[in-house]
Design a protein around this motif. Structure first.
Motif, PDB file in Angstrom:
ATOM      1  N   ARG A  27       0.827  -1.194   0.000  1.00  0.00           N
ATOM      2  CA  ARG A  27       0.000   0.000   0.000  1.00  0.00           C
ATOM      3  C   ARG A  27       0.862   1.244   0.000  1.00  0.00           C
ATOM      4  O   ARG A  27       2.024   1.225   0.388  1.00  0.00           O
ATOM      5  CB  ARG A  27      -0.946   0.020   1.186  1.00  0.00           C
ATOM      6  N   GLU A  28       0.242   2.307  -0.429  1.00  0.00           N
ATOM      7  CA  GLU A  28       0.870   3.623  -0.445  1.00  0.00           C
ATOM      8  C   GLU A  28      -0.104   4.559   0.258  1.00  0.00           C
ATOM      9  O   GLU A  28      -1.309   4.502   0.019  1.00  0.00           O
ATOM     10  CB  GLU A  28       1.103   4.080  -1.880  1.00  0.00           C
ATOM     11  N   ARG A  29       0.414   5.403   1.114  1.00  0.00           N
ATOM     12  CA  ARG A  29      -0.447   6.351   1.819  1.00  0.00           C
ATOM     13  C   ARG A  29       0.025   7.762   1.528  1.00  0.00           C
ATOM     14  O   ARG A  29       1.215   8.057   1.611  1.00  0.00           O
ATOM     15  CB  ARG A  29      -0.401   6.088   3.317  1.00  0.00           C
ATOM     16  N   GLN A  30      -0.913   8.622   1.165  1.00  0.00           N
ATOM     17  CA  GLN A  30      -0.629  10.024   0.891  1.00  0.00           C
ATOM     18  C   GLN A  30      -1.517  10.865   1.799  1.00  0.00           C
ATOM     19  O   GLN A  30      -2.714  10.604   1.901  1.00  0.00           O
ATOM     20  CB  GLN A  30      -0.968  10.382  -0.562  1.00  0.00           C
ATOM     21  N   GLN A  31      -0.946  11.846   2.424  1.00  0.00           N
ATOM     22  CA  GLN A  31      -1.725  12.782   3.222  1.00  0.00           C
ATOM     23  C   GLN A  31      -1.581  14.158   2.610  1.00  0.00           C
ATOM     24  O   GLN A  31      -0.470  14.662   2.466  1.00  0.00           O
ATOM     25  CB  GLN A  31      -1.260  12.769   4.677  1.00  0.00           C
ATOM     26  N   LEU A  32      -2.702  14.711   2.217  1.00  0.00           N
ATOM     27  CA  LEU A  32      -2.734  16.037   1.598  1.00  0.00           C
ATOM     28  C   LEU A  32      -3.472  16.969   2.545  1.00  0.00           C
ATOM     29  O   LEU A  32      -4.674  16.830   2.749  1.00  0.00           O
ATOM     30  CB  LEU A  32      -3.449  15.987   0.248  1.00  0.00           C
ATOM     31  N   ASP A  33      -2.738  17.900   3.129  1.00  0.00           N
ATOM     32  CA  ASP A  33      -3.376  18.842   4.035  1.00  0.00           C
ATOM     33  C   ASP A  33      -2.569  20.128   4.055  1.00  0.00           C
ATOM     34  O   ASP A  33      -1.655  20.305   3.274  1.00  0.00           O
ATOM     35  CB  ASP A  33      -3.528  18.245   5.433  1.00  0.00           C
ATOM     36  N   GLU A  70      -3.957   5.116 -11.311  1.00  0.00           N
ATOM     37  CA  GLU A  70      -4.020   6.426 -10.681  1.00  0.00           C
ATOM     38  C   GLU A  70      -5.317   6.640  -9.909  1.00  0.00           C
ATOM     39  O   GLU A  70      -6.309   5.956 -10.134  1.00  0.00           O
ATOM     40  CB  GLU A  70      -3.850   7.538 -11.714  1.00  0.00           C
ATOM     41  N   VAL A  71      -5.255   7.630  -9.028  1.00  0.00           N
ATOM     42  CA  VAL A  71      -6.390   8.006  -8.189  1.00  0.00           C
ATOM     43  C   VAL A  71      -6.683   9.475  -8.420  1.00  0.00           C
ATOM     44  O   VAL A  71      -5.760  10.284  -8.464  1.00  0.00           O
ATOM     45  CB  VAL A  71      -6.045   7.811  -6.694  1.00  0.00           C
ATOM     46  N   VAL A  72      -7.950   9.805  -8.549  1.00  0.00           N
ATOM     47  CA  VAL A  72      -8.352  11.212  -8.635  1.00  0.00           C
ATOM     48  C   VAL A  72      -8.883  11.611  -7.264  1.00  0.00           C
ATOM     49  O   VAL A  72      -9.845  11.028  -6.759  1.00  0.00           O
ATOM     50  CB  VAL A  72      -9.422  11.438  -9.724  1.00  0.00           C
ATOM     51  N   ILE A  73      -8.239  12.589  -6.669  1.00  0.00           N
ATOM     52  CA  ILE A  73      -8.608  13.062  -5.337  1.00  0.00           C
ATOM     53  C   ILE A  73      -9.385  14.357  -5.504  1.00  0.00           C
ATOM     54  O   ILE A  73      -8.900  15.301  -6.128  1.00  0.00           O
ATOM     55  CB  ILE A  73      -7.348  13.273  -4.477  1.00  0.00           C
ATOM     56  N   ASP A  74     -10.602  14.376  -4.954  1.00  0.00           N
ATOM     57  CA  ASP A  74     -11.466  15.540  -5.166  1.00  0.00           C
ATOM     58  C   ASP A  74     -11.909  16.228  -3.881  1.00  0.00           C
ATOM     59  O   ASP A  74     -12.861  16.996  -3.875  1.00  0.00           O
ATOM     60  CB  ASP A  74     -12.682  15.153  -6.003  1.00  0.00           C
ATOM     61  N   GLU A  75     -11.200  15.946  -2.773  1.00  0.00           N
ATOM     62  CA  GLU A  75     -11.506  16.645  -1.527  1.00  0.00           C
ATOM     63  C   GLU A  75     -10.227  16.876  -0.749  1.00  0.00           C
ATOM     64  O   GLU A  75      -9.273  16.111  -0.833  1.00  0.00           O
ATOM     65  CB  GLU A  75     -12.527  15.867  -0.697  1.00  0.00           C
ATOM     66  N   LEU A  76     -10.206  17.983  -0.032  1.00  0.00           N
ATOM     67  CA  LEU A  76      -9.079  18.349   0.817  1.00  0.00           C
ATOM     68  C   LEU A  76      -9.603  18.760   2.185  1.00  0.00           C
ATOM     69  O   LEU A  76     -10.673  19.347   2.250  1.00  0.00           O
ATOM     70  CB  LEU A  76      -8.291  19.497   0.200  1.00  0.00           C
ATOM     71  N   PRO A  77      -8.898  18.481   3.229  1.00  0.00           N
ATOM     72  CA  PRO A  77      -7.714  17.641   3.280  1.00  0.00           C
ATOM     73  C   PRO A  77      -8.080  16.201   2.950  1.00  0.00           C
ATOM     74  O   PRO A  77      -9.241  15.817   3.024  1.00  0.00           O
ATOM     75  CB  PRO A  77      -7.236  17.778   4.729  1.00  0.00           C
ATOM     76  N   ALA A  78      -7.076  15.431   2.576  1.00  0.00           N
ATOM     77  CA  ALA A  78      -7.314  14.047   2.187  1.00  0.00           C
ATOM     78  C   ALA A  78      -6.242  13.126   2.750  1.00  0.00           C
ATOM     79  O   ALA A  78      -5.052  13.416   2.644  1.00  0.00           O
ATOM     80  CB  ALA A  78      -7.356  13.916   0.667  1.00  0.00           C
ATOM     81  N   ASP A  79      -6.686  12.055   3.350  1.00  0.00           N
ATOM     82  CA  ASP A  79      -5.804  10.975   3.785  1.00  0.00           C
ATOM     83  C   ASP A  79      -6.137   9.817   2.855  1.00  0.00           C
ATOM     84  O   ASP A  79      -7.221   9.242   2.921  1.00  0.00           O
ATOM     85  CB  ASP A  79      -6.090  10.614   5.241  1.00  0.00           C
ATOM     86  N   VAL A  80      -5.234   9.490   1.935  1.00  0.00           N
ATOM     87  CA  VAL A  80      -5.503   8.553   0.858  1.00  0.00           C
ATOM     88  C   VAL A  80      -4.658   7.297   1.055  1.00  0.00           C
ATOM     89  O   VAL A  80      -3.439   7.363   1.139  1.00  0.00           O
ATOM     90  CB  VAL A  80      -5.185   9.178  -0.517  1.00  0.00           C
ATOM     91  N   VAL A  81      -5.338   6.142   1.112  1.00  0.00           N
ATOM     92  CA  VAL A  81      -4.664   4.850   1.214  1.00  0.00           C
ATOM     93  C   VAL A  81      -4.953   4.105  -0.077  1.00  0.00           C
ATOM     94  O   VAL A  81      -6.113   3.918  -0.449  1.00  0.00           O
ATOM     95  CB  VAL A  81      -5.153   4.038   2.426  1.00  0.00           C
ATOM     96  N   MET A  82      -3.892   3.702  -0.776  1.00  0.00           N
ATOM     97  CA  MET A  82      -4.022   3.032  -2.075  1.00  0.00           C
ATOM     98  C   MET A  82      -3.435   1.630  -1.961  1.00  0.00           C
ATOM     99  O   MET A  82      -2.305   1.473  -1.541  1.00  0.00           O
ATOM    100  CB  MET A  82      -3.293   3.840  -3.148  1.00  0.00           C
ATOM    101  N   ARG A  83      -4.227   0.630  -2.350  1.00  0.00           N
ATOM    102  CA  ARG A  83      -3.763  -0.771  -2.337  1.00  0.00           C
ATOM    103  C   ARG A  83      -3.975  -1.366  -3.695  1.00  0.00           C
ATOM    104  O   ARG A  83      -4.908  -1.118  -4.367  1.00  0.00           O
ATOM    105  CB  ARG A  83      -4.530  -1.578  -1.306  1.00  0.00           C
TER     106      ARG A  83
END
Length: 83
Positions: A27-33, A70-83
Motif C-alpha cells: 500500500r501507499e499512503r498520501q496525506q494532503l493537508d 491512478e487516483v483522482v482526489i477531489d476533496e481536501l484535506p485528504a488521507d488517501v490509502v491506495m492498495r
C-alpha cells in the motif's frame, strides 16, 4: 518495557497475525493537508506500486474514483490509502 510471550498459544497467535500481515497487498499512503486549494482538474496521484490498484480509501471511505494506475482526489484535506 519489552513484551515477553511464553505461552505456545500466544506465540502461535502472533505468528498467525504476522503471516496475515505479510499477505496484505502493498500500500501507499498520501496525506494532503495544510494550505492547499483544489486545482480545477482535481489532484491525480500515481502511486509507485508494483501492481494495479485494487482499493482506495479517501478519508477512511472507499472510493471508486481510480483506475489501475491512478487516483483522482477531489476533496481536501485528504488521507488517501491506495492498495
Amino acid at each position: 518495557m519489552a513484551l515477553s510471550i511464553t505461552s505456545p498459544r500466544a506465540v502461535s497467535a502472533v505468528e498467525q497475525l504476522l503471516e496475515q500481515a505479510r499477505r496484505l497487498p502493498p500500500r501507499e499512503r498520501q496525506q494532503l493537508d495544510g494550505d492547499l486549494t483544489m486545482p480545477r482538474g482535481k489532484i491525480v496521484a500515481r502511486p509507485p506500486l508494483d501492481r494495479a490498484l485494487q482499493e482506495v480509501l479517501v478519508n477512511g471511505k472507499a472510493t471508486r474514483n481510480f483506475t489501475a494506475d491512478e487516483v483522482v482526489i477531489d476533496e481536501l484535506p485528504a488521507d488517501v490509502v491506495m492498495r
